[in-house]
Design a protein around this motif. Structure first.
Motif, PDB file in Angstrom:
ATOM      1  N   TYR A  13       0.813  -1.093  -0.154  1.00 56.48           N
ATOM      2  CA  TYR A  13       0.330  -0.184   0.216  1.00 56.48           C
ATOM      3  C   TYR A  13       1.161   1.375  -0.182  1.00 56.48           C
ATOM      4  CZ  TYR A  13      -4.121  -2.511   0.622  1.00 56.48           C
ATOM      5  OH  TYR A  13      -4.930  -3.540   1.424  1.00 56.48           O
ATOM      6  N   VAL A  17       3.149  -0.373   3.493  1.00 56.31           N
ATOM      7  CA  VAL A  17       2.653  -1.941   4.421  1.00 56.31           C
ATOM      8  C   VAL A  17       2.722  -2.598   3.198  1.00 56.31           C
ATOM      9  CG1 VAL A  17       0.672  -3.179   5.258  1.00 56.31           C
ATOM     10  CG2 VAL A  17       1.221  -0.321   6.426  1.00 56.31           C
ATOM     11  N   ALA A  19       1.500  -5.575   2.166  1.00 57.03           N
ATOM     12  CA  ALA A  19      -0.143  -6.545   2.885  1.00 57.03           C
ATOM     13  C   ALA A  19       0.841  -8.302   2.354  1.00 57.03           C
ATOM     14  CB  ALA A  19      -1.792  -6.023   3.183  1.00 57.03           C
ATOM     15  N   PRO A  38      -5.627 -14.470  10.803  1.00 58.16           N
ATOM     16  CA  PRO A  38      -5.345 -14.348  11.765  1.00 58.16           C
ATOM     17  C   PRO A  38      -5.965 -12.359  10.957  1.00 58.16           C
ATOM     18  CG  PRO A  38      -3.432 -14.618  11.595  1.00 58.16           C
ATOM     19  CD  PRO A  38      -3.675 -15.437  11.278  1.00 58.16           C
ATOM     20  N   SER A  39      -6.411 -12.025  11.357  1.00 51.86           N
ATOM     21  CA  SER A  39      -6.507 -10.444  11.686  1.00 51.86           C
ATOM     22  C   SER A  39      -5.279  -9.781  10.644  1.00 51.86           C
ATOM     23  CB  SER A  39      -7.310  -9.233  12.868  1.00 51.86           C
ATOM     24  OG  SER A  39      -7.528  -8.414  12.422  1.00 51.86           O
ATOM     25  N   GLY A  40      -5.993  -9.126  10.077  1.00 53.00           N
ATOM     26  CA  GLY A  40      -4.531  -7.981   9.206  1.00 53.00           C
ATOM     27  C   GLY A  40      -3.168  -9.461   8.580  1.00 53.00           C
ATOM     28  N   CYS A  41      -3.545 -10.543   8.074  1.00 52.85           N
ATOM     29  CA  CYS A  41      -2.798 -11.413   7.766  1.00 52.85           C
ATOM     30  C   CYS A  41      -3.040 -10.889   5.810  1.00 52.85           C
ATOM     31  CB  CYS A  41      -3.301 -12.310   7.874  1.00 52.85           C
ATOM     32  SG  CYS A  41      -4.555 -13.070   7.235  1.00 52.85           S
ATOM     33  N   GLY A  42      -3.752 -10.474   5.366  1.00 56.10           N
ATOM     34  CA  GLY A  42      -3.819  -9.569   3.727  1.00 56.10           C
ATOM     35  C   GLY A  42      -5.003 -10.865   2.863  1.00 56.10           C
ATOM     36  N   LYS A  43      -5.890 -11.378   3.575  1.00 53.09           N
ATOM     37  CA  LYS A  43      -7.094 -11.481   3.305  1.00 53.09           C
ATOM     38  C   LYS A  43      -8.297 -11.072   2.159  1.00 53.09           C
ATOM     39  CE  LYS A  43      -8.949 -13.082   7.162  1.00 53.09           C
ATOM     40  NZ  LYS A  43      -7.937 -12.326   8.042  1.00 53.09           N
ATOM     41  N   THR A  44      -8.414  -9.928   2.971  1.00 59.56           N
ATOM     42  CA  THR A  44      -8.878  -8.974   1.959  1.00 59.56           C
ATOM     43  C   THR A  44      -8.254  -8.635   1.013  1.00 59.56           C
ATOM     44  OG1 THR A  44     -10.658  -8.489   4.327  1.00 59.56           O
ATOM     45  CG2 THR A  44     -10.330  -6.536   2.409  1.00 59.56           C
ATOM     46  N   THR A  45      -7.352  -8.090   1.484  1.00 58.45           N
ATOM     47  CA  THR A  45      -6.669  -7.551   0.137  1.00 58.45           C
ATOM     48  C   THR A  45      -5.757  -8.576  -0.966  1.00 58.45           C
ATOM     49  OG1 THR A  45      -5.586  -6.061   1.864  1.00 58.45           O
ATOM     50  CG2 THR A  45      -3.974  -6.054  -0.133  1.00 58.45           C
ATOM     51  N   GLU A 161     -16.037 -12.198   4.424  1.00 58.58           N
ATOM     52  CA  GLU A 161     -17.068 -12.563   5.594  1.00 58.58           C
ATOM     53  C   GLU A 161     -18.137 -12.191   5.551  1.00 58.58           C
ATOM     54  OE1 GLU A 161     -15.084 -12.840   8.732  1.00 58.58           O
ATOM     55  OE2 GLU A 161     -13.228 -12.813   8.536  1.00 58.58           O
TER      56      GLU A 161
HETATM   57  P1  ATP Z   1      -8.859  -8.605   8.790  1.00 60.32           P
HETATM   58  O1  ATP Z   1      -9.252  -9.997   9.524  1.00 60.32           O
HETATM   59  O2  ATP Z   1      -8.801  -8.204  10.089  1.00 60.32           O
HETATM   60  O3  ATP Z   1     -10.287  -7.935   7.916  1.00 60.32           O
HETATM   61  P2  ATP Z   1      -7.026  -9.226   6.545  1.00 60.32           P
HETATM   62  O4  ATP Z   1      -6.249 -10.874   6.932  1.00 60.32           O
HETATM   63  O5  ATP Z   1      -8.401  -8.669   5.355  1.00 60.32           O
HETATM   64  O6  ATP Z   1      -8.110  -8.626   7.990  1.00 60.32           O
HETATM   65  P3  ATP Z   1      -6.441  -6.697   5.354  1.00 60.32           P
HETATM   66  O7  ATP Z   1      -7.187  -6.002   5.053  1.00 60.32           O
HETATM   67  O8  ATP Z   1      -5.791  -7.428   3.772  1.00 60.32           O
HETATM   68  O9  ATP Z   1      -6.078  -8.132   6.085  1.00 60.32           O
HETATM   69  O10 ATP Z   1      -5.123  -6.221   5.999  1.00 60.32           O
HETATM   70  C1  ATP Z   1      -3.360  -6.154   5.878  1.00 60.32           C
HETATM   71  C2  ATP Z   1      -2.011  -5.156   5.693  1.00 60.32           C
HETATM   72  O11 ATP Z   1      -3.452  -4.309   5.384  1.00 60.32           O
HETATM   73  C3  ATP Z   1      -2.808  -4.787   7.310  1.00 60.32           C
HETATM   74  O12 ATP Z   1      -1.840  -4.317   8.108  1.00 60.32           O
HETATM   75  C4  ATP Z   1      -3.839  -3.491   6.998  1.00 60.32           C
HETATM   76  O13 ATP Z   1      -2.960  -2.561   7.989  1.00 60.32           O
HETATM   77  C5  ATP Z   1      -3.524  -3.049   5.453  1.00 60.32           C
HETATM   78  N1  ATP Z   1      -4.213  -2.667   5.086  1.00 60.32           N
HETATM   79  C6  ATP Z   1      -4.848  -3.022   4.992  1.00 60.32           C
HETATM   80  N2  ATP Z   1      -5.946  -2.117   3.656  1.00 60.32           N
HETATM   81  C7  ATP Z   1      -5.009  -0.503   3.732  1.00 60.32           C
HETATM   82  C8  ATP Z   1      -5.058  -0.025   3.337  1.00 60.32           C
HETATM   83  N3  ATP Z   1      -5.901   0.390   2.564  1.00 60.32           N
HETATM   84  N4  ATP Z   1      -4.072   1.547   3.332  1.00 60.32           N
HETATM   85  C9  ATP Z   1      -2.417   0.719   3.524  1.00 60.32           C
HETATM   86  N5  ATP Z   1      -2.879  -0.075   4.781  1.00 60.32           N
HETATM   87  C10 ATP Z   1      -3.764  -1.326   4.598  1.00 60.32           C
END
Ligand code: ATP
Length: 364
Positions: A13, A17, A19, A38-45, A161
Motif C-alpha cells: 500500500y 505496508v 500486505a 488471523p486479522s491483518g494477514c492480507g486476506k481482504t487485500t 466475511e
Molecule cells: P481482517 O481479517 O482484520 O479483515 P485481513 O487479513 O483481511 O484482516 P487486510 O485487510 O488485507 O487483512 O490487511 C492486510 C494489511 O494491510 C494490514 O496490515 C492492514 O493494516 C493493511 N492495509 C489494509 N488496507 C490498507 C490501506 N488501504 N492502506 C494501507 N494499509 C492497508
C-alpha cells in the motif's frame, strides 16, 4: 465457468505496508476456496486484488485464462458480497437484485424479470420482491446480497466475511445454504474468513494465510491432519504441540526429545537428527489406555506414545467431550472424545496414548 489464477501477487500500500507477499494459487472452475488467517494477514487485500478494487504492485491475476491484472472491476465479471451486505436501503429487493443487470444495459425487461425471479427462488425467498431491505431479517438480507451478486451471472463469486455479522445459529444455517447455492450453480468462489471452523467445513480447499503469505494450501482434511507448519497446526483447530529436538530418524519415523519426554512421530522428508521440531497431536488422536505404562511420565515404544496423568478439567462440546490431562512433569494434554459421553471426571488418574502414526512433525 472459469477459474482464477494468482501468480506472485504482491501488494504494497502507499505508505509502505506490504500486505500481500507474492502469493500463487490456481483455483479451478467451480471450486470453493477459502482464504483463512488471523486479522491483518492480507486476506481482504488478496480478495480485492482479484475483484480489481486493488491493483497488485507485482504479479498477475487471471480470470477465465484472461489476464486482468490492470483491468477495472467492471471488466472482470465477478460478483462480490461483503460482511455488511450493503443492500441499497431505498430500493426494493427487486431493484437491488436487478441493479447489476440494469447497469450492464444488455438485458431486456423480460430477461431481468425472469432472472430476478430465478434468483429469489435460488435463495429460497420468493415473494419478497416488493419489500425494502429493512423489512427483511439479517439472514434474509444476506441471501438477497448473494442473489444480487449472482444475478448478472458473474464468472466468479468473491465473498468477504459475508456471515460474520450473523449470530452463531443463523451463521451455521447460512454456511450450509451458501454452499448449496454455490454447488447448485457451480460457480468458482473465493471466500474470506478468519473463522477456522467455517473454513474447514465449507471449502474444497483452503489457503491458510499468515503475514501476507500462503502458509499452506490444500483440502480441509489434509491441512488439518497434515499441517505444514506450527502456525497452521495452531491456527486451525486445537493442537497439542511438543517442542523438541530430533535424536533419530528411521523408516519414516522420528524420535524426538522434548525436554525429558521422548516422543515417536511420523517424520517428514528433510527431517534429520539434530533438527529443532514440534510434534503435533490433534486432541481426538489420543485414546485412553486401560493398560498402565510402566512408570515415568511417558514410555515411548516403537509405535505408541504413552502418558500418565490426572484429569483436571472436563467440558461438553455437544457431540464430543474435551478433557484436560495434567502429566506429573506439568504438561497439559487436550484430549477430545468424539462420543458425547465419557464417564471419566476431574481427579481421575488416566493413561493416555497416541500412535506415532497419528503424530506429525513440523519445523519449530
Ligand atoms: P481482517 O481479517 O482484520 O479483515 P485481513 O487479513 O483481511 O484482516 P487486510 O485487510 O488485507 O487483512 O490487511 C492486510 C494489511 O494491510 C494490514 O496490515 C492492514 O493494516 C493493511 N492495509 C489494509 N488496507 C490498507 C490501506 N488501504 N492502506 C494501507 N494499509 C492497508
Amino acid at each position: 465457468m472459469s477459474g482464477i489464477s494468482l501468480e506472485g501477487v504482491t501488494k504494497q500500500y502507499p505508505g509502505g505496508v506490504l500486505a500481500v507477499k507474492g502469493v500463487d494459487i490456481d483455483i479451478e472452475s467451480g471450486e470453493f476456496v477459502t482464504l483463512v488467517g488471523p486479522s491483518g494477514c492480507g486476506k481482504t487485500t488478496t480478495l480485492r486484488t482479484i475483484a480489481g478494487f486493488e491493483m497488485p504492485t507485482d504479479g498477475a491475476v487471471r480470470i477465465d485464462e484472461d489476464e486482468v491484472t490492470d483491468a477495472p472491476p467492471y471488466e472482470r465479471d465477478t460478483g462480490m458480497v461483503f460482511q455488511d451486505f450493503a443492500l441499497f436501503p431505498h430500493m426494493t429487493i427487486y431493484e437491488n437484485i436487478a441493479y447489476g443487470m440494469e447497469a450492464a444495459g444488455e438485458y431486456t425487461d423480460e430477461e431481468i424479470d425472469a432472472r430476478v425471479e430465478e434468483m429469489l427462488e435460488l435463495v429460497e425467498l420468493p415473494g419478497v420482491a416488493d419489500r425494502t431491505p429493512d423489512q427483511l431479517s439479517g439472514g434474509q438480507q444476506q441471501r438477497i446480497a448473494l442473489a444480487r451478486a449472482l444475478a448478472p451471472r458473474p464468472k466468479a463469486l468473491l465473498l468477504d466475511e459475508p456471515l460474520a455479522s450473523l449470530d452463531k445459529k443463523l451463521r451455521e444455517q447460512m454456511q450450509v445454504e451458501l454452499r448449496r447455492i454455490q454447488q447448485e450453480i457451480g460457480i468458482t468462489t473465493v471466500f474470506v474468513t478468519h473463522n477456522q471452523e467455517e473454513a474447514l467445513t465449507m471449502s474444497d480447499r483452503l489457503a491458510v494465510m499468515n503475514d501476507g503469505k500462503f502458509e499452506q494450501v490444500g483440502p480441509p482434511e489434509e491441512v488439518y491432519n497434515d499441517p505444514d507448519s506450527r502456525f497452521v497446526a495452531d491456527f486451525l483447530g486445537t493442537a497439542n504441540i511438543f517442542d523438541g529436538t530430533v535424536t533419530a530418524v528411521d523408516d519414516g519415523y522420528a524420535t524426538v526429545d522434548c525436554e525429558g519426554l521422548t516422543l515417536r512421530s511420523k517424520s517428514r522428508p528433510g527431517v534429520e537428527p539434530g533438527a529443532d521440531v514440534s510434534v503435533i497431536v490433534r486432541p481426538e488422536r489420543f485414546r485412553f489406555d486401560s493398560a498402565s505404562a510402566d512408570g515415568g511420565t511417558s514410555t515411548a515404544t516403537a509405535d505408541v506414545n504413552v502418558f500418565e496423568g490426572e484429569i483436571t478439567f472436563k467440558r461438553h462440546l455437544g457431540s464430543s467431550v474435551e478433557l484436560r490431562v495434567e502429566t506429573p512433569d506439568g504438561r497439559e494434554l487436550v484430549v477430545v472424545r468424539r462420543s458425547g459421553m465419557d464417564k471419566r471426571s476431574p481427579g481421575d488418574r488416566v493413561t493416555v496414548a497416541v500412535d506415532a502414526e497419528e503424530c506429525r512433525i513440523v519445523e519449530a
